[in-house]
Design an enzyme around this catalytic site. Structure first.
Site, PDB file in Angstrom:
ATOM      1  N   HIS A 280       0.562   6.346  11.784  1.00  0.00           N
ATOM      2  CA  HIS A 280      -0.834   6.532  11.355  1.00  0.00           C
ATOM      3  C   HIS A 280      -1.830   6.208  12.467  1.00  0.00           C
ATOM      4  O   HIS A 280      -2.974   6.637  12.401  1.00  0.00           O
ATOM      5  CB  HIS A 280      -1.159   5.598  10.188  1.00  0.00           C
ATOM      6  CG  HIS A 280      -0.783   6.131   8.838  1.00  0.00           C
ATOM      7  ND1 HIS A 280      -1.079   7.406   8.419  1.00  0.00           N
ATOM      8  CD2 HIS A 280      -0.173   5.528   7.782  1.00  0.00           C
ATOM      9  CE1 HIS A 280      -0.657   7.564   7.165  1.00  0.00           C
ATOM     10  NE2 HIS A 280      -0.094   6.447   6.757  1.00  0.00           N
TER      11      HIS A 280
ATOM     12  N   ALA B  57       1.687  -1.493   2.566  1.00  0.00           N
ATOM     13  CA  ALA B  57       1.139  -1.741   3.893  1.00  0.00           C
ATOM     14  C   ALA B  57      -0.094  -0.870   4.055  1.00  0.00           C
ATOM     15  O   ALA B  57      -0.280   0.086   3.306  1.00  0.00           O
ATOM     16  CB  ALA B  57       2.169  -1.387   4.967  1.00  0.00           C
ATOM     17  N   MET B  58      -0.927  -1.237   5.023  1.00  0.00           N
ATOM     18  CA  MET B  58      -2.117  -0.433   5.279  1.00  0.00           C
ATOM     19  C   MET B  58      -2.356  -0.367   6.770  1.00  0.00           C
ATOM     20  O   MET B  58      -2.348  -1.373   7.466  1.00  0.00           O
ATOM     21  CB  MET B  58      -3.314  -1.038   4.524  1.00  0.00           C
ATOM     22  CG  MET B  58      -4.633  -0.330   4.771  1.00  0.00           C
ATOM     23  SD  MET B  58      -4.590   1.418   4.223  1.00  0.00           S
ATOM     24  CE  MET B  58      -5.730   2.146   5.412  1.00  0.00           C
ATOM     25  N   GLU B  59      -2.599   0.883   7.233  1.00  0.00           N
ATOM     26  CA  GLU B  59      -2.562   1.181   8.661  1.00  0.00           C
ATOM     27  C   GLU B  59      -3.841   0.891   9.433  1.00  0.00           C
ATOM     28  O   GLU B  59      -4.049   1.476  10.494  1.00  0.00           O
ATOM     29  CB  GLU B  59      -2.212   2.653   8.822  1.00  0.00           C
ATOM     30  CG  GLU B  59      -3.328   3.635   8.382  1.00  0.00           C
ATOM     31  CD  GLU B  59      -3.144   4.204   6.976  1.00  0.00           C
ATOM     32  OE1 GLU B  59      -2.415   3.572   6.173  1.00  0.00           O
ATOM     33  OE2 GLU B  59      -3.725   5.253   6.668  1.00  0.00           O
ATOM     34  N   ASN B  60      -4.712  -0.003   8.963  1.00  0.00           N
ATOM     35  CA  ASN B  60      -5.962  -0.288   9.666  1.00  0.00           C
ATOM     36  C   ASN B  60      -5.757  -0.298  11.180  1.00  0.00           C
ATOM     37  O   ASN B  60      -4.832  -0.935  11.673  1.00  0.00           O
ATOM     38  CB  ASN B  60      -6.491  -1.668   9.264  1.00  0.00           C
ATOM     39  CG  ASN B  60      -6.372  -1.907   7.788  1.00  0.00           C
ATOM     40  OD1 ASN B  60      -6.995  -1.215   7.006  1.00  0.00           O
ATOM     41  ND2 ASN B  60      -5.539  -2.856   7.398  1.00  0.00           N
TER      42      ASN B  60
ATOM     43  N   HIS C  14       6.110   4.067   9.822  1.00  0.00           N
ATOM     44  CA  HIS C  14       5.114   4.829   9.065  1.00  0.00           C
ATOM     45  C   HIS C  14       3.701   4.390   9.468  1.00  0.00           C
ATOM     46  O   HIS C  14       2.843   5.214   9.793  1.00  0.00           O
ATOM     47  CB  HIS C  14       5.354   4.605   7.562  1.00  0.00           C
ATOM     48  CG  HIS C  14       4.394   5.313   6.664  1.00  0.00           C
ATOM     49  ND1 HIS C  14       4.722   6.462   5.977  1.00  0.00           N
ATOM     50  CD2 HIS C  14       3.105   5.050   6.338  1.00  0.00           C
ATOM     51  CE1 HIS C  14       3.693   6.860   5.264  1.00  0.00           C
ATOM     52  NE2 HIS C  14       2.687   6.021   5.468  1.00  0.00           N
ATOM     53  N   GLU C  15       3.476   3.102   9.471  1.00  0.00           N
ATOM     54  CA  GLU C  15       2.124   2.606   9.761  1.00  0.00           C
ATOM     55  C   GLU C  15       1.734   2.866  11.218  1.00  0.00           C
ATOM     56  O   GLU C  15       0.581   3.184  11.508  1.00  0.00           O
ATOM     57  CB  GLU C  15       2.006   1.113   9.438  1.00  0.00           C
ATOM     58  CG  GLU C  15       2.378   0.740   7.994  1.00  0.00           C
ATOM     59  CD  GLU C  15       1.666   1.580   6.941  1.00  0.00           C
ATOM     60  OE1 GLU C  15       0.503   1.969   7.168  1.00  0.00           O
ATOM     61  OE2 GLU C  15       2.291   1.866   5.898  1.00  0.00           O
TER      62      GLU C  15
ATOM     63  N   GLU D  29      -0.522  11.285   5.356  1.00  0.00           N
ATOM     64  CA  GLU D  29       0.684  10.672   4.788  1.00  0.00           C
ATOM     65  C   GLU D  29       1.940  11.497   5.033  1.00  0.00           C
ATOM     66  O   GLU D  29       3.017  10.953   5.225  1.00  0.00           O
ATOM     67  CB  GLU D  29       0.482  10.416   3.290  1.00  0.00           C
ATOM     68  CG  GLU D  29      -0.674   9.462   2.973  1.00  0.00           C
ATOM     69  CD  GLU D  29      -0.537   8.114   3.673  1.00  0.00           C
ATOM     70  OE1 GLU D  29       0.566   7.781   4.151  1.00  0.00           O
ATOM     71  OE2 GLU D  29      -1.552   7.389   3.740  1.00  0.00           O
TER      72      GLU D  29
HETATM   73 ZN   LIG Z   1       0.732   5.936   4.905  1.00  0.00          ZN
END
Ligand SMILES: [Zn+2]
Ligand SMILES: *[C@@H]1O[C@H](CO)[C@@H](O)[C@H](O)[C@H]1NC(C)=O
Ligand SMILES: *[C@@H]1O[C@H](CO)[C@@H](O)[C@H](O)[C@H]1NC(C)=O
Ligand SMILES: *[C@@H]1O[C@H](CO)[C@@H](O)[C@H](O)[C@H]1NC(C)=O
Ligand SMILES: *[C@@H]1O[C@H](CO)[C@@H](O)[C@H](O)[C@H]1NC(C)=O
Ligand SMILES: *[C@@H]1O[C@H](CO)[C@@H](O)[C@H](O)[C@H]1NC(C)=O
Length: 944
Positions: free
Chosen positions: A382, A343-346, A378-379, A401
């Site tokens: 962020h 996943a990516m927290e954009n 988690h995301e 992180e």
């Molecule tokens: Zn992360």
């Protein structure tokens, strides 16, 4: 980030045993792998041999300060190939064009502009003084031919300090087909069972850490925050999502132009957009418009519902916890068929591998809900730690992180209190970090900025140390200064640095302030520097005879010398007088009264709040073990797991007798809790790997079969009816019971697995699978292991035809469980064909095969023969996975040979670590084999 390999495996899995193949080992899925994997984009080729050496400094000069970007991006991609009768080549194009205008402030007079650009053709530059509106002539524009990715623009006139300027650039590029930067993702329409398998296309971005420069020329460093005003021009049947809500959109010449509201001030790596035909599911929140996007068929089938159920709640939890509202008016989450990370927290547009986000009632394991909550948590964390407040440089990525990991366990507990899995996740993080950090090649959490410059160095920072150790040292600090004080310090820190960048001392400063406000004295920075600025961690030794405690660095290779010291908060429990907090700041402390005054046992590191290991004098070990056997509930469950883990690791480092470590597993005969079982199985996995090609293995299997009998029986009624217990940690342990029992040859288990699989295979409707989703992974694997070609082909056929992600992942793993060499060998060949095994799944598939003792040698030969292809996944993970069983001089030589011959890219660190590990293995086997064999023999001459 690590790359690709994130595989859906993860999804399948927390708690789903992998390796059944290898003897009984139940391994929890490794969370950081997935994230890391996600974080480890394909290693980039190092340019060292082909171009001149990179300049010593790859950092942008700080004389120009970007403030905002106006960006147009035009994607020519079609969502569907339209076949014309007489056109033979597909009507699809990867071209994108665009232009950007960046406004910046000049802090120091200069005649050149440096920014980043990679894989783009850049043209028509125009520099303007925004104060005078005069253009400035450009004398030269060039790309640096090295890893810096610099685009240098030389001017005939100076840019004056204190003035504002703008730079316009037009550019062209290609949508990538390997999941980097702006990339293509494909899926089949007609999900789940339609015959209409029309291929569909969408575009997405993944820019962390340094790929924004492949989308548009920019000042691509996390501290160069700016506002982004983005317009996407795309086909009219598609929909664009961006970080912000849509401001306006309209059609121009059959192209749809979607213009987004400007973003908050943020780092370039957080920019994101997608262009797709996906559809939304709303998630409730009192103020923010939250939507979960997925392929229309998945949305219609309700697979986004679980994520929608938890997202709003998690967001509200953080808002309350931090006392800072989520900044944007909208939050989109999108489940992508392809993503090189978990996943990516954009900011405002979080991307997920769809295997992680989607939940299919009746198909997904119950346990998958934990994964979804944990990753979403988690995301979302962020959005504050990372997006609102960002580390100054990648050398301290743990500030992103570590916090996201730490917060996610808190949020998981809040949003799914009945799961009661927080302790289990923390133990998982602890074991992952302690393992890696016991190698001399580990690195400190905070590294000097100048040591991290190239993209591959940056990517290597996304590892278990930054994620897990980062989280655990925060947890330790919170425990030492008290949670409420820690929370207060965090609020002040977030509020003080919003929209800014920080280093660790900014954090310690605010926690210190909270400590002082509360009347405390802990010198937070001084204490924490011992944990963040040096690598590794201590083992403390407690001598209850004298009351002495001492510390030294814990290393697997105990011949290495270390002079590191830590400031260690130690929570101690005695059987007679409760708990106490003791600080150890020197090499040894004499006669702590709390420790020496008791005759019975002392337990240190209560509830595992500390990031260290504990050893005791032999008497205390014996007293603790008898306590475990007489009434284990006197010892907290986390410590029951940790005593086992410490004992095995101390034995591995030759600090403790291996027989004492094995003795810690004796009480499990009656244990039903997951944490101690998980600890045992994981620690014995090393024994399995080292011994499953030797005569130790038979007696070992006998012992484990005896130990697991009660546990298997405890779940038998449920298992026989394909049912599960209510409690999540027991659900995990049911799987452990089956895995350990079957892998170690308990006949009733193997028979049950075979029957369950047969029922499915022989059913009139093989779409009707009566195996409970929780149990599928372990049953598939055990049935394939016990079976032959017929079972394998059935599973392969199911793998190919299933459109259900979780089912596919489980089958892909199960296929590696066969004992038939020819099937394994053919399966390896399949990984070279993306039509059979997708590139993103190659790493994990090969690693599954290598985990199987029957496939281990095959896999090693295979990755060497096909390194160029297979390392496009996560080369580092591949090396780590395939070399795990290496324990002979010959294997060591082969590995060293490989290291000198291959272009290893980002995997080179992993190869060094593997070499170090193999040396340790060789020595360990020669020193322990006889003792271990004898111990197992002595424990197994009775029953079974
Ligand atoms: Zn992360
Ligand atoms: C190709 O098809 C178009 C209609 O789609 C037609 O007008 C054209 O004449 C065809 N060209 C050839 C070479 O067949
Ligand atoms: C195929 O692409 C060309 C060039 O972009 C375009 O002119 C043509 O209309 C497209 N054909 C279809 C059927 O979309
Ligand atoms: C930038 O691209 C947009 C969209 O293609 C276009 O409308 C605009 O004119 C371009 N700007 C310049 C200065 O060329
Ligand atoms: C989502 O929440 C609703 C309402 O509480 C519940 O009925 C439903 O079962 C939940 N869905 C999932 C997949 O958990
Ligand atoms: C504990 O202290 C006693 C008394 O000094 C000593 O004999 C013993 O070796 C110590 N044990 C350990 C494990 O250090």
């Amino acid at each position: 980030m690590p790359k690709t390999s994130t595989s859906k495996a993860f999804a399948a899995a927390f708690g789903i045993l992998t390796a059944s193949v290898i003897g009984s080992i139940v391994t929890m899925i490794i969370l950081y792998e997935t994230e890391i994997a996600t974080m480890n984009p394909t290693p980039r080729p190092t340019l060292a041999t082909t171009t001149m050496a990179p300049p010593p400094i790859m950092r942008l000069p700080t004389n120009l300060v970007p403030e905002n970007y106006r960006i147009f991006l035009h994607l020519h991609l079609y969502s569907k190939i339209i076949e014309e009768v007489n056109v033979t080549t597909p009507n699809q194009t990867m071209l994108f064009t665009g232009n950007s205008t960046v406004h910046f402030y000049c802090a120091e007079t200069t005649r050149s502009i440096y920014l980043h650009s990679r894989d783009l053709r850049v043209y028509d530059p125009l520099v303007k003084n925004e104060n005078t509106k005069k253009n400035i002539e450009i004398s030269n524009m060039k790309h640096h031919a090295d890893e810096s990715d610099f685009l240098e623009i030389q001017l005939t006139d100076k840019l004056e300090a204190g003035m504002n300027y703008s730079l316009f650039l037009a550019f062209k590029g290609q949508i990538s087909q390997n999941l980097q930067a702006l990339y293509l993702s494909t899926y089949n329409e007609g999900f789940p069972h339609s015959k209409d398998n029309t291929e569909r296309f969408l575009a997405s971005t993944h820019l962390q850490p340094t790929d924004a420069r492949r989308l548009f020329p920019c000042f691509d460093e996390p501290e160069m925050k700016a506002v982004f005003d983005v317009s996407i021009i795309h086909r009219e049947n598609m929909m664009a999502l961006g970080n912000e809500a849509v401001a306006d959109s309209g059609l121009i010449d059959n192209w749809e132009v979607t213009h987004f509201h400007p973003t908050p001030k943020m780092s370039t790596y957080l920019l994101a957009f997608t262009v797709s035909e996906f559809t939304p599911t709303p998630s409730e929140h009192d103020r923010v418009k939250i939507q979960i996007f997925a392929r229309p068929e998945a949305t219609d089938a309700g697979h986004t519902q679980y994520a929608a159920n938890v997202t709003g709640k998690i967001l509200m939890f953080y808002e309350k916890q931090f006392e800072i509202s989520y900044l944007l008016k909208k939050l989109d989450q999108i489940a992508l068929p392809d993503l090189s990370a978990v996943a990516m927290e954009n900011w405002g547009l979080i991307t997920y591998d769809e295997g992680v986000l989607l939940y299919e009632e009746g198909v997904s394991s119950q346990l998958h809900k934990e994964t979804i909550s944990y990753i979403v948590a988690h995301e979302l964390a962020h959005q504050w730690f990372g997006n609102l407040v960002t580390m100054k440089w990648w050398s301290e990525i743990w500030l992103n992180e570590g916090f996201a990991t730490y917060m996610s366990t808190l949020a998981l507990d809040e949003v799914e209190p009945t799961f009661k899995v927080r302790d289990m996740y923390i133990m998982h993080e602890l074991h992952g970090a302690l393992e890696q950090d016991a190698l001399a090649s580990s690195h400190p959490l905070s590294v000097p900025q100048e040591n991290i410059q190239s993209t591959s160095q940056i990517i290597e920072m996304f590892d278990v140390i930054s994620y897990y150790k980062g989280a655990l040292v925060l947890r330790m600090l919170a425990d030492a200064v008290e949670q409420r004080v820690f929370d207060k310090g965090l609020k002040m820190y977030l509020s003080a640095f919003r929209h800014g960048n920080t280093d660790q001392d900014d954090l310690w400063g605010y926690i210190r302030k909270a400590v002082v406000d509360d009347g405390g004295h802990t010198d937070v920075a001084e204490t924490m520097h011992t944990w963040t600025n040096q690598n590794g961690y201590p083992v403390i030794t407690i001598n209850t005879t004298t009351g002495e405690i001492d510390q030294k660095q814990f290393l697997f290779n105990s011949s290495l010398d270390s002079s590191f010291l830590w400031h260690i908060p130690i929570r101690v429990l005695s059987n007679t007088s409760g708990t106490s907090l003791v600080w150890l700041k020197t090499r040894s402390a004499v006669k702590d009264p709390f420790i020496s005054k008791h005759g019975e046992w002392i337990l240190a590191n209560v509830n595992c709040t500390g990031y260290y290991r504990v050893n005791y004098n032999p008497d205390n070990w014996i007293n603790l073990l008898s306590q475990l056997e007489s009434n284990r509930n006197r010892i907290p469950v986390m410590n029951r797991g940790q005593l086992i883990d410490d004992a095995f690791h101390l034995a591995r480092a030759k600090i403790l007798d291996v027989t004492l470590a094995l003795n810690t597993t004796w009480f499990l005969r009656d244990e039903k809790e997951y944490i101690p079982w998980e600890s045992t199985v994981r620690n014995l996995e090393y024994f399995v790997l080292m011994f499953d090609r030797s005569e130790v293995y038979g007696p070992m299997q006998l012992y484990l079969r005896a130990q697991v009998k009660n546990l298997y029986s405890y779940f038998r009624n449920l298992t026989d009816n394909s049912e599960i217990p209510v409690d999540h940690s027991l659900q995990h342990n049911q799987i452990t019971a089956i895995d350990v029992a079957c892998s170690n040859g308990l006949q009733e288990c193997i028979q049950r697995a075979t029957w369950m699989f047969d029922d499915w295979m022989n059913g009139n409707d093989t779409n009707a699978n009566s195996i409970h989703p929780n149990l599928r992974s372990v049953i598939y694997c055990q049935a394939v292991a016990a079976g032959g070609k017929k079972e394998w082909e059935f599973a392969w056929n199911k793998f190919q035809t299933s459109s259900k992600t979780s089912e596919k992942d489980q089958l892909r793993k199960a296929l590696s469980c066969t004992k038939k060499i020819w099937l394994l060998s053919r399966y390896l060949d399949y990984t070279l064909d993306p039509e059979k095994i997708r590139l993103m799944d190659v790493t994990s598939t090969i690693n599954y095969i290598a985990t199987n003792v029957a496939g281990h040698g095959l896999a090693w030969n295979f990755i060497r023969a096909h390194w160029d292809y297979v390392s496009q996944g996560d080369g580092a993970k591949l090396i780590e996975g395939v070399t795990r069983r290496f324990s002979t001089q010959f294997e060591l030589e082969e590995l060293k040979d490989f290291a000198t011959k291959s272009d290893l890219g980002a995997a080179s660190g992993a190869v060094d670590q593997a070499i170090e590990q193999v040396k340790v293995n060789i020595q360990w086997v020669s020193e322990n084999k006889d003792t271990v064999l004898e111990w197992f023999l002595s424990r197994t001459d009775d029953d079974i």
